[in-house]
Design a protein around this motif. Structure first.
Motif, PDB file in Angstrom:
ATOM      1  N   ASP A  63      49.971  42.273  38.920  1.00 15.88           N
ATOM      2  CA  ASP A  63      50.124  43.136  38.478  1.00 15.88           C
ATOM      3  C   ASP A  63      48.659  42.736  37.545  1.00 15.88           C
ATOM      4  OD1 ASP A  63      51.774  44.529  39.504  1.00 15.88           O
ATOM      5  OD2 ASP A  63      52.864  44.549  38.364  1.00 15.88           O
ATOM      6  N   VAL A  64      46.912  42.701  38.480  1.00 13.32           N
ATOM      7  CA  VAL A  64      45.938  41.962  37.459  1.00 13.32           C
ATOM      8  C   VAL A  64      45.050  43.550  37.059  1.00 13.32           C
ATOM      9  CG1 VAL A  64      43.926  40.719  37.547  1.00 13.32           C
ATOM     10  CG2 VAL A  64      45.757  40.562  39.144  1.00 13.32           C
ATOM     11  N   THR A  65      44.614  42.944  35.463  1.00 14.06           N
ATOM     12  CA  THR A  65      43.991  44.367  34.807  1.00 14.06           C
ATOM     13  C   THR A  65      42.520  43.594  34.871  1.00 14.06           C
ATOM     14  OG1 THR A  65      46.229  45.520  33.655  1.00 14.06           O
ATOM     15  CG2 THR A  65      44.542  46.153  32.918  1.00 14.06           C
ATOM     16  N   VAL A  66      41.829  44.651  35.204  1.00 10.20           N
ATOM     17  CA  VAL A  66      40.124  44.488  35.501  1.00 10.20           C
ATOM     18  C   VAL A  66      39.259  45.770  35.032  1.00 10.20           C
ATOM     19  CG1 VAL A  66      37.850  42.945  36.248  1.00 10.20           C
ATOM     20  CG2 VAL A  66      40.570  42.354  37.274  1.00 10.20           C
ATOM     21  N   ASP A  67      39.087  45.618  33.953  1.00 16.78           N
ATOM     22  CA  ASP A  67      37.900  46.544  33.765  1.00 16.78           C
ATOM     23  C   ASP A  67      36.422  46.662  34.768  1.00 16.78           C
ATOM     24  OD1 ASP A  67      39.509  46.908  31.952  1.00 16.78           O
ATOM     25  OD2 ASP A  67      37.641  45.742  30.445  1.00 16.78           O
TER      26      ASP A  67
END
Length: 69
Positions: A63-67
């Motif tokens: 669950d990686v959040t990258v813009d």
């Protein structure tokens, strides 16, 4: 000297779980060492084949959040 008290603080007369396992394995030291190696390899096998694949979806590592910029 009081019973159960040692001059060495980390040696209180108990050898713990691994000492208990070592005492209950059959054979001499060489046979016990070989049985111990087989037991460790069996535990590692069970972990990699069954436990880790079962637990992987429950862990948040993917669950990686990258813009996107």
């Amino acid at each position: 000297m009081t019973y159960g008290v040692s001059l060495v603080p980390w040696c209180d007369g108990r050898d713990g779980m691994y000492g208990w396992i070592w005492r209950h394995l059959p054979g001499n030291a060489l046979v016990r060492a070989l049985i111990s190696i087989v037991l460790v390899l069996a535990v590692v096998y069970v972990l990699f084949q069954y436990v880790f694949p079962w637990a992987e979806p429950l862990l948040p590592f993917n669950d990686v959040t990258v813009d996107n910029q």
